[in-house]
Motif scaffolding. Structure first.
Motif, short mmCIF file in Angstrom:
data_model
loop_
_atom_site.label_atom_id
_atom_site.label_comp_id
_atom_site.label_asym_id
_atom_site.label_seq_id
_atom_site.Cartn_x
_atom_site.Cartn_y
_atom_site.Cartn_z
N GLU A 230 52.36 46.38 40.02
CA GLU A 230 51.47 45.21 40.09
C GLU A 230 52.15 44.06 40.82
O GLU A 230 51.54 43.39 41.66
CB GLU A 230 51.06 44.77 38.68
N ARG A 231 53.42 43.86 40.52
CA ARG A 231 54.17 42.78 41.19
C ARG A 231 54.28 43.04 42.69
O ARG A 231 54.11 42.14 43.51
CB ARG A 231 55.57 42.68 40.58
N SER A 232 54.52 44.30 43.06
CA SER A 232 54.61 44.66 44.47
C SER A 232 53.27 44.45 45.17
O SER A 232 53.22 43.97 46.31
CB SER A 232 55.03 46.13 44.59
N PHE A 233 52.19 44.78 44.48
CA PHE A 233 50.84 44.57 45.02
C PHE A 233 50.58 43.09 45.27
O PHE A 233 50.07 42.70 46.32
CB PHE A 233 49.81 45.14 44.04
N GLU A 234 50.94 42.25 44.30
CA GLU A 234 50.73 40.81 44.44
C GLU A 234 51.53 40.25 45.61
O GLU A 234 51.04 39.41 46.37
CB GLU A 234 51.13 40.10 43.14
N GLN A 235 52.77 40.72 45.76
CA GLN A 235 53.60 40.26 46.88
C GLN A 235 53.01 40.70 48.22
O GLN A 235 53.03 39.95 49.19
CB GLN A 235 55.03 40.80 46.72
N ARG A 240 50.22 39.27 53.21
CA ARG A 240 49.12 39.51 54.16
C ARG A 240 48.11 38.37 54.18
O ARG A 240 47.17 38.38 54.97
CB ARG A 240 48.43 40.82 53.80
N GLY A 241 48.33 37.40 53.30
CA GLY A 241 47.41 36.26 53.24
C GLY A 241 46.05 36.61 52.70
O GLY A 241 45.04 36.00 53.07
N VAL A 242 46.01 37.60 51.82
CA VAL A 242 44.74 38.06 51.24
C VAL A 242 44.67 37.64 49.78
O VAL A 242 45.62 37.86 49.02
CB VAL A 242 44.60 39.60 51.34
N LYS A 243 43.56 37.04 49.40
CA LYS A 243 43.38 36.68 47.99
C LYS A 243 43.03 37.93 47.19
O LYS A 243 42.19 38.73 47.60
CB LYS A 243 42.27 35.64 47.85
N ILE A 244 43.68 38.06 46.05
CA ILE A 244 43.47 39.24 45.21
C ILE A 244 42.01 39.37 44.80
O ILE A 244 41.45 40.47 44.80
CB ILE A 244 44.39 39.19 43.97
N GLU A 245 41.38 38.24 44.48
CA GLU A 245 39.98 38.27 44.05
C GLU A 245 39.08 38.84 45.15
O GLU A 245 38.17 39.63 44.88
CB GLU A 245 39.50 36.86 43.68
N GLN A 250 35.90 43.31 47.53
CA GLN A 250 35.60 44.20 48.66
C GLN A 250 35.81 45.67 48.28
O GLN A 250 35.13 46.56 48.80
CB GLN A 250 36.48 43.84 49.86
N SER A 251 36.77 45.91 47.38
CA SER A 251 37.08 47.28 46.96
C SER A 251 36.23 47.74 45.79
O SER A 251 36.36 48.88 45.34
CB SER A 251 38.56 47.38 46.59
N ASN A 252 35.40 46.82 45.29
CA ASN A 252 34.55 47.11 44.12
C ASN A 252 35.40 47.57 42.92
O ASN A 252 35.09 48.55 42.25
CB ASN A 252 33.52 48.19 44.47
#
Length: 347
Positions: A230-235, A240-245, A250-252
């Protein structure tokens, strides 16, 4: 320091350590922290940095006591773990905090998670049901239609001319007509299915071997590895400048689904890792200098711009050796259980 801690093996994967921190060491660090925190305090009626400690200490004491403990405790925990030769698979967790006030030494407890000992199961019981590979005419026709849609050609209809034109685009040799092109497509589909089934057989064999060896990963280890994912995903999202929300929308997906996936992935990876290390140990799998050198040369070719000093770093070399050992153990395992013919070029 043997009289400064006690060890209790709660289970085959959990140890409770009761550790004693000397009061004088705690008080010395506490006073130093208090002095540091009060030197810049600015209270009306006193010059900056000259506020009496006993005037401001009461309001800060609980916070500073805990901060002092947090600074000192890791040293005592790590020393105990090293003395007991405990191999952690997750960070230690406090199960009891000390009493900060009083004159007695501070006693606290931590729970540490270790990997249980396992024994290799009877691998002769590993059985994989193999499938016959059949490519039907409709499968070939489907590919032809997809190619016709995806590629512009001079030939307007699927026929001999179209087949020769497509073969040239796809760099397929010796195609003289549509039937010849269909044979090439059928052969490619067969190889794709062979590759897919090969990996399914390997995964099935590994799963059976893990079950036969009764490998059960401690929950603490799974949770830790899942959180690392999860930490790696957040980093990655941040880089990439992408908001997790936005990504989730987009990924449903939602975070709970992601966490469940990370947890499953962590469990599967840990089980495979433990099994392959166990297999390597019990089967005495070793990596020769020649094999290691070959692996390093292969890595160098894929990373031509890498700093050469990396390839002589002892920690890096040790890591590569461990990886190669597990890969070799996997190859040996597949040969033993499924036969050498079920190794692919990546194994």
């Amino acid at each position: 320091m043997s009289d400064m801690y006690k060890r209790e093996d709660v289970s085959d994967s959990k140890i409770e350590l009761t550790i004693t921190m000397p009061r004088d060491a705690f008080e010395k660090s506490y006073k130093a922290l208090l002095k540091d925190q009060t030197k810049d305090k600015d209270i009306k009626g006193f010059r900056k940095g000259k506020v009496p400690e006993d005037l401001i200490e009461p309001s800060m004491k609980p916070m500073l006591q805990f901060e002092t403990f947090e600074r000192l405790a890791p040293m005592y925990i790590n020393t105990t773990i090293q003395k007991e030769k405990i191999e952690l698979v997750a960070p230690p967790k406090y199960s009891k905090l000390p009493e900060f006030n009083g004159d007695e030494d501070l006693e606290f407890k931590v729970e540490v998670t270790t990997m249980p000992d396992f024994k290799l199961g009877n691998l002769k019981k590993v059985k994989v049901e193999k499938e016959d590979i059949e490519i039907e005419e409709k499968d070939v026709e489907k590919v032809l239609k997809e190619l016709k849609t995806q590629h512009e050609t001079d030939a307007k209809k699927i026929g001999d001319d179209w087949a020769k034109e497509m073969a040239k685009k796809l760099e397929l040799e010796d195609v003289k007509d549509l039937d010849g092109f269909k044979e090439k497509v059928e052969d490619l589909l067969k190889k794709q299915k062979e590759h897919m089934l090969l990996h399914r057989y390997q995964e099935d064999a590994l799963k059976q071997a893990i079950e036969l060896s009764k490998i059960e990963i401690p929950e603490g280890a799974i949770e830790f590895e899942a959180k690392e994912r999860e930490r790696s995903f957040e980093q990655d999202m941040q880089a990439r400048g992408v908001k997790i929300e936005e990504f989730l929308k987009q990924s449903n997906l939602d975070m709970e689904q992601m966490r469940e996936a990370w947890k499953k992935d962590a469990k599967d990876a840990l089980e495979a890792d433990v099994f392959l290390n166990l297999y390597a140990k019990e089967k005495d799998v070793k990596v020769s200098k020649e094999e290691l050198d070959e692996k390093i040369e292969m890595i160098k070719k894929t990373q031509p711009n890498a700093d050469e000093s990396v390839f002589s770093n002892e920690q890096w070399l040790d890591y590569i050796k461990r990886v190669e050992k597990k890969e070799k153990a996997f190859r040996e395992f597949i040969k033993e259980t499924l036969g050498e013919e079920l190794l692919d070029e990546h194994n």
